[in-house]
Design a protein around this motif. Structure first.
Motif, PDB file in Angstrom:
ATOM      1  N   ILE A 120     -16.424  18.871 -29.528  1.00  0.00           N
ATOM      2  CA  ILE A 120     -15.980  17.655 -28.847  1.00  0.00           C
ATOM      3  C   ILE A 120     -16.127  16.482 -29.816  1.00  0.00           C
ATOM      4  CG2 ILE A 120     -16.413  16.051 -26.949  1.00  0.00           C
ATOM      5  CD1 ILE A 120     -17.408  18.458 -25.307  1.00  0.00           C
ATOM      6  N   VAL A 121     -15.028  15.789 -30.052  1.00  0.00           N
ATOM      7  CA  VAL A 121     -15.015  14.659 -30.979  1.00  0.00           C
ATOM      8  C   VAL A 121     -15.005  13.368 -30.169  1.00  0.00           C
ATOM      9  CG1 VAL A 121     -13.810  13.548 -32.892  1.00  0.00           C
ATOM     10  CG2 VAL A 121     -13.705  16.046 -32.635  1.00  0.00           C
ATOM     11  N   HIS A 122     -16.067  12.589 -30.291  1.00  0.00           N
ATOM     12  CA  HIS A 122     -16.150  11.285 -29.630  1.00  0.00           C
ATOM     13  C   HIS A 122     -15.692  10.216 -30.617  1.00  0.00           C
ATOM     14  CE1 HIS A 122     -19.192  11.873 -26.089  1.00  0.00           C
ATOM     15  NE2 HIS A 122     -18.157  12.665 -26.006  1.00  0.00           N
ATOM     16  N   ALA A 123     -14.591   9.557 -30.310  1.00  0.00           N
ATOM     17  CA  ALA A 123     -14.075   8.499 -31.181  1.00  0.00           C
ATOM     18  C   ALA A 123     -14.300   7.136 -30.543  1.00  0.00           C
ATOM     19  CB  ALA A 123     -12.581   8.704 -31.441  1.00  0.00           C
ATOM     20  N   THR A 124     -14.464   6.127 -31.385  1.00  0.00           N
ATOM     21  CA  THR A 124     -14.502   4.753 -30.879  1.00  0.00           C
ATOM     22  C   THR A 124     -13.068   4.312 -30.588  1.00  0.00           C
ATOM     23  OG1 THR A 124     -14.510   3.953 -33.169  1.00  0.00           O
ATOM     24  CG2 THR A 124     -16.648   4.126 -32.046  1.00  0.00           C
ATOM     25  N   GLN A 125     -12.893   3.081 -30.127  1.00  0.00           N
ATOM     26  CA  GLN A 125     -11.585   2.576 -29.725  1.00  0.00           C
ATOM     27  C   GLN A 125     -10.642   2.518 -30.941  1.00  0.00           C
ATOM     28  OE1 GLN A 125     -14.570   1.326 -28.721  1.00  0.00           O
ATOM     29  NE2 GLN A 125     -14.283   2.399 -26.784  1.00  0.00           N
TER      30      GLN A 125
ATOM     31  N   LEU B 172     -18.550  23.553 -33.415  1.00  0.00           N
ATOM     32  CA  LEU B 172     -19.848  22.869 -33.401  1.00  0.00           C
ATOM     33  C   LEU B 172     -20.680  23.271 -32.190  1.00  0.00           C
ATOM     34  CD1 LEU B 172     -18.595  19.252 -34.249  1.00  0.00           C
ATOM     35  CD2 LEU B 172     -19.554  20.929 -35.847  1.00  0.00           C
ATOM     36  N   ASN B 173     -19.995  23.674 -31.117  1.00  0.00           N
ATOM     37  CA  ASN B 173     -20.653  23.881 -29.818  1.00  0.00           C
ATOM     38  C   ASN B 173     -21.518  22.668 -29.484  1.00  0.00           C
ATOM     39  OD1 ASN B 173     -19.543  26.437 -29.151  1.00  0.00           O
ATOM     40  ND2 ASN B 173     -20.886  27.362 -30.677  1.00  0.00           N
ATOM     41  N   GLY B 174     -20.940  21.518 -29.739  1.00  0.00           N
ATOM     42  CA  GLY B 174     -21.602  20.245 -29.503  1.00  0.00           C
ATOM     43  C   GLY B 174     -20.627  19.113 -29.786  1.00  0.00           C
ATOM     44  N   ARG B 175     -21.157  17.915 -29.957  1.00  0.00           N
ATOM     45  CA  ARG B 175     -20.339  16.725 -30.136  1.00  0.00           C
ATOM     46  C   ARG B 175     -20.568  16.104 -31.501  1.00  0.00           C
ATOM     47  NH1 ARG B 175     -22.228  13.661 -24.561  1.00  0.00           N
ATOM     48  NH2 ARG B 175     -21.792  15.374 -23.105  1.00  0.00           N
ATOM     49  N   VAL B 176     -19.541  15.364 -31.958  1.00  0.00           N
ATOM     50  CA  VAL B 176     -19.674  14.571 -33.171  1.00  0.00           C
ATOM     51  C   VAL B 176     -18.963  13.241 -32.934  1.00  0.00           C
ATOM     52  CG1 VAL B 176     -17.580  15.554 -34.220  1.00  0.00           C
ATOM     53  CG2 VAL B 176     -19.359  14.559 -35.679  1.00  0.00           C
ATOM     54  N   ASP B 177     -19.543  12.155 -33.443  1.00  0.00           N
ATOM     55  CA  ASP B 177     -18.942  10.831 -33.302  1.00  0.00           C
ATOM     56  C   ASP B 177     -18.106  10.498 -34.535  1.00  0.00           C
ATOM     57  OD1 ASP B 177     -20.313  10.527 -30.934  1.00  0.00           O
ATOM     58  OD2 ASP B 177     -21.768   9.076 -31.710  1.00  0.00           O
ATOM     59  N   VAL B 178     -16.968   9.834 -34.313  1.00  0.00           N
ATOM     60  CA  VAL B 178     -16.179   9.270 -35.415  1.00  0.00           C
ATOM     61  C   VAL B 178     -15.914   7.810 -35.088  1.00  0.00           C
ATOM     62  CG1 VAL B 178     -15.140  11.477 -36.043  1.00  0.00           C
ATOM     63  CG2 VAL B 178     -13.950   9.983 -34.456  1.00  0.00           C
ATOM     64  N   ALA B 179     -15.966   6.963 -36.118  1.00  0.00           N
ATOM     65  CA  ALA B 179     -15.846   5.525 -35.898  1.00  0.00           C
ATOM     66  C   ALA B 179     -15.291   4.850 -37.135  1.00  0.00           C
ATOM     67  CB  ALA B 179     -17.216   4.923 -35.554  1.00  0.00           C
ATOM     68  N   GLY B 180     -14.901   3.595 -36.977  1.00  0.00           N
ATOM     69  CA  GLY B 180     -14.404   2.823 -38.103  1.00  0.00           C
ATOM     70  C   GLY B 180     -15.529   2.441 -39.050  1.00  0.00           C
ATOM     71  N   PRO B 181     -15.176   1.955 -40.244  1.00  0.00           N
ATOM     72  CA  PRO B 181     -16.178   1.631 -41.252  1.00  0.00           C
ATOM     73  C   PRO B 181     -16.892   0.307 -41.047  1.00  0.00           C
ATOM     74  CG  PRO B 181     -13.995   1.161 -42.110  1.00  0.00           C
ATOM     75  CD  PRO B 181     -13.799   1.777 -40.750  1.00  0.00           C
ATOM     76  N   GLU B 182     -16.405  -0.524 -40.100  1.00  0.00           N
ATOM     77  CA  GLU B 182     -16.974  -1.862 -39.906  1.00  0.00           C
ATOM     78  C   GLU B 182     -17.414  -2.067 -38.457  1.00  0.00           C
ATOM     79  OE1 GLU B 182     -14.485  -4.910 -42.469  1.00  0.00           O
ATOM     80  OE2 GLU B 182     -13.163  -3.599 -41.328  1.00  0.00           O
ATOM     81  N   ARG B 183     -18.496  -2.798 -38.305  1.00  0.00           N
ATOM     82  CA  ARG B 183     -19.005  -3.105 -36.976  1.00  0.00           C
ATOM     83  C   ARG B 183     -18.850  -4.607 -36.727  1.00  0.00           C
ATOM     84  NH1 ARG B 183     -24.473  -0.203 -34.780  1.00  0.00           N
ATOM     85  NH2 ARG B 183     -23.093   1.586 -35.087  1.00  0.00           N
TER      86      ARG B 183
ATOM     87  N   ASP C 206     -25.321   9.137 -37.246  1.00  0.00           N
ATOM     88  CA  ASP C 206     -24.758  10.239 -38.029  1.00  0.00           C
ATOM     89  C   ASP C 206     -23.254  10.379 -37.841  1.00  0.00           C
ATOM     90  OD1 ASP C 206     -24.927  10.970 -35.399  1.00  0.00           O
ATOM     91  OD2 ASP C 206     -25.699  12.991 -35.773  1.00  0.00           O
ATOM     92  N   ALA C 207     -22.599   9.321 -37.419  1.00  0.00           N
ATOM     93  CA  ALA C 207     -21.160   9.369 -37.163  1.00  0.00           C
ATOM     94  C   ALA C 207     -20.370   9.568 -38.455  1.00  0.00           C
ATOM     95  CB  ALA C 207     -20.709   8.078 -36.489  1.00  0.00           C
ATOM     96  N   ILE C 208     -19.224  10.219 -38.322  1.00  0.00           N
ATOM     97  CA  ILE C 208     -18.239  10.289 -39.403  1.00  0.00           C
ATOM     98  C   ILE C 208     -17.480   8.968 -39.397  1.00  0.00           C
ATOM     99  CG2 ILE C 208     -16.149  11.439 -40.219  1.00  0.00           C
ATOM    100  CD1 ILE C 208     -17.145  13.965 -38.759  1.00  0.00           C
ATOM    101  N   LEU C 209     -17.416   8.293 -40.546  1.00  0.00           N
ATOM    102  CA  LEU C 209     -16.756   6.991 -40.613  1.00  0.00           C
ATOM    103  C   LEU C 209     -15.388   7.102 -41.274  1.00  0.00           C
ATOM    104  CD1 LEU C 209     -19.708   4.641 -41.621  1.00  0.00           C
ATOM    105  CD2 LEU C 209     -18.926   5.292 -39.331  1.00  0.00           C
TER     106      LEU C 209
END
Length: 249
Positions: free
Chosen positions: A127-132, A178-189, A232-235
């Motif tokens: 499951i891939v959790h992405a930001t907006q 993965l049998n789990g989740r991973v977060d992906v997000a942009g490089p800037e907050r 630990d998100a993928i950016l």
């Protein structure tokens, strides 16, 4: 290997399908317009025949609470059943960072229900959790508009380009489940209100952005870290200031 992309003609799917094909995979863009309907089950058996991986990047055509719950529950059940019959080895689903932190929102409740069905199934999954997405700037502003002003909370916000989401989903789909989740997000907050102040100005949008700590995001009140990923998100690599669509009207 054969990879079926559910929602393959949509925002992320249309980026993902050619990307996977370029890497030599037999990729199927599955959507109602191509004869595959996960709500009714139409076309699923034929589309999934011989598939090793199924990627679900589909979205509900309606965000009304009962409709969106029906979409994600029904389509996910139908899809998982068809995958089990076809011997699919990896189910990949795109979801949203903060889903479990937004119980007030009918949309996010439906995404939680989708994830729970995936986790309880016998099929290995990721499951891939992405930001907006950057592509959702206009729709987020529209939802937040009241009386001609855009009301947004000054919470942390870390949006990502759709192309970067597609690249991350593609890499995960061709790896081991993965049998789990991973977060992906942009490089800037950013601060959400400040981000939209600059983003709308770049589009020559005259609406005032009003900072409101109680402003709701698709029906839910936000806290400081609701929308941002874990450490630990993928950016992604694309900065909003470099994104070609930032000045589109």
């Amino acid at each position: 290997m054969k990879i079926v992309v559910i929602g393959g003609t949509g925002n992320i799917g249309s980026k993902l399908v050619p990307q996977l094909a370029q890497h030599g995979h037999d990729t199927v863009a599955a959507a109602p317009t191509t004869g595959v309907n996960t709500l009714t089950g139409e076309g699923l058996t034929d589309a999934l025949a011989g598939a090793s991986v199924v990627i679900d990047v589909s979205n509900s055509p309606s965000f009304e609470d009962s409709a969106v719950m029906r979409f994600f529950e029904t389509s996910t059940r139908n899809l998982l059943a068809a995958e089990a019959a076809a011997g699919v080895a990896h189910h990949v689903a795109l979801s949203v960072v903060g889903t479990e932190r937004l119980p007030e929102s009918g949309y996010f409740q439906a995404k939680v229900a989708q994830e729970q069905l995936i986790e309880k199934s016998s099929i290995p999954y990721s499951i891939v959790h992405a930001t907006q997405f950057f592509e959702f700037v206009v729709s987020i502003a529209e939802d937040a508009t009241a009386g001609g002003a855009v009301r947004l909370a000054p919470v942390l916000f870390q949006p990502i380009a759709g192309d970067d989401v597609a690249q991350a989903v593609g890499r995960i789909s061709t790896g081991s489940p993965l049998n789990g989740r991973v977060d992906v997000a942009g490089p800037e907050r950013f601060r959400m209100d400040e981000f939209f102040r600059h983003a709308l100005a770049a589009r020559n949008d005259p609406r005032e952005v009003v900072t409101d700590s109680h402003a709701r995001y698709f029906g839910a009140e936000l806290s400081e870290g609701t929308l941002v990923p874990g450490s630990d998100a993928i950016l992604g690599e694309t900065r909003y200031s470099d994104w070609p669509g930032r000045t589109a009207v």
